[in-house]
Design a protein around this motif. Sequence first.
Motif, mmCIF file in Angstrom:
data_model
loop_
_atom_site.group_PDB
_atom_site.id
_atom_site.type_symbol
_atom_site.label_atom_id
_atom_site.label_comp_id
_atom_site.label_asym_id
_atom_site.label_seq_id
_atom_site.Cartn_x
_atom_site.Cartn_y
_atom_site.Cartn_z
ATOM 1 N N LEU A 83 0.835 -1.206 0.000
ATOM 2 C CA LEU A 83 0.000 0.000 0.000
ATOM 3 C C LEU A 83 0.865 1.249 0.000
ATOM 4 N N ALA A 84 1.908 1.262 0.794
ATOM 5 C CA ALA A 84 2.817 2.418 0.848
ATOM 6 C C ALA A 84 3.500 2.632 -0.505
ATOM 7 N N GLN A 85 3.893 1.558 -1.163
ATOM 8 C CA GLN A 85 4.501 1.678 -2.491
ATOM 9 C C GLN A 85 3.520 2.290 -3.479
ATOM 10 N N ALA A 86 2.281 1.823 -3.463
ATOM 11 C CA ALA A 86 1.269 2.365 -4.374
ATOM 12 C C ALA A 86 0.995 3.834 -4.071
ATOM 13 N N GLY A 87 0.916 4.183 -2.798
ATOM 14 C CA GLY A 87 0.709 5.582 -2.423
ATOM 15 C C GLY A 87 1.837 6.480 -2.904
ATOM 16 N N ALA A 88 3.056 5.966 -2.871
ATOM 17 C CA ALA A 88 4.206 6.746 -3.347
ATOM 18 C C ALA A 88 4.136 6.989 -4.850
ATOM 19 N N VAL A 89 3.447 6.128 -5.576
ATOM 20 C CA VAL A 89 3.243 6.333 -7.016
ATOM 21 C C VAL A 89 2.121 7.339 -7.256
#
Length: 138
Positions: A83-89
């Motif tokens: 989720l954090a990776q997707a939010g960073a995108v």
Amino acid sequence: MVDLVGAVVALLKADTDIGASAGVRVFGGELPDDETRHMARRAIVLKPSGGVSLTSGSYIEADTQRLDLFAYGATPREAADLLAQAGAVLRPLRRTVSAGVLIHWAQSAGGFLNGREPVTNWPRAWQSFQFLYSLKEV
């Protein structure tokens, strides 16, 4: 009509970090039936979640849409990391075209929730994001 969910799915699939974590397991709407037998593993599902339009009462050819991003993993921590990776995108998106959709911006629509899917008990993390996008295909 443009397909915002499809455009965001395409953006996430194109990201190298998401690809390294989830592969091609980024879906709009729900997990496909053939994916469910392999769960729990890393996957992302984007679902429209309604909400008030920020363009209500205007005549601009753009609208806002809230999307819920569900990230799954083998553990709650793995789901939260995805989720954090997707939010960073998503957070830095500014005037980006994906799959024929001009996305003006994306921003967090609140905090995240981490835990387990109520019915299947799969580890997941969830957060809503708000998007401003053009209603005309680019």
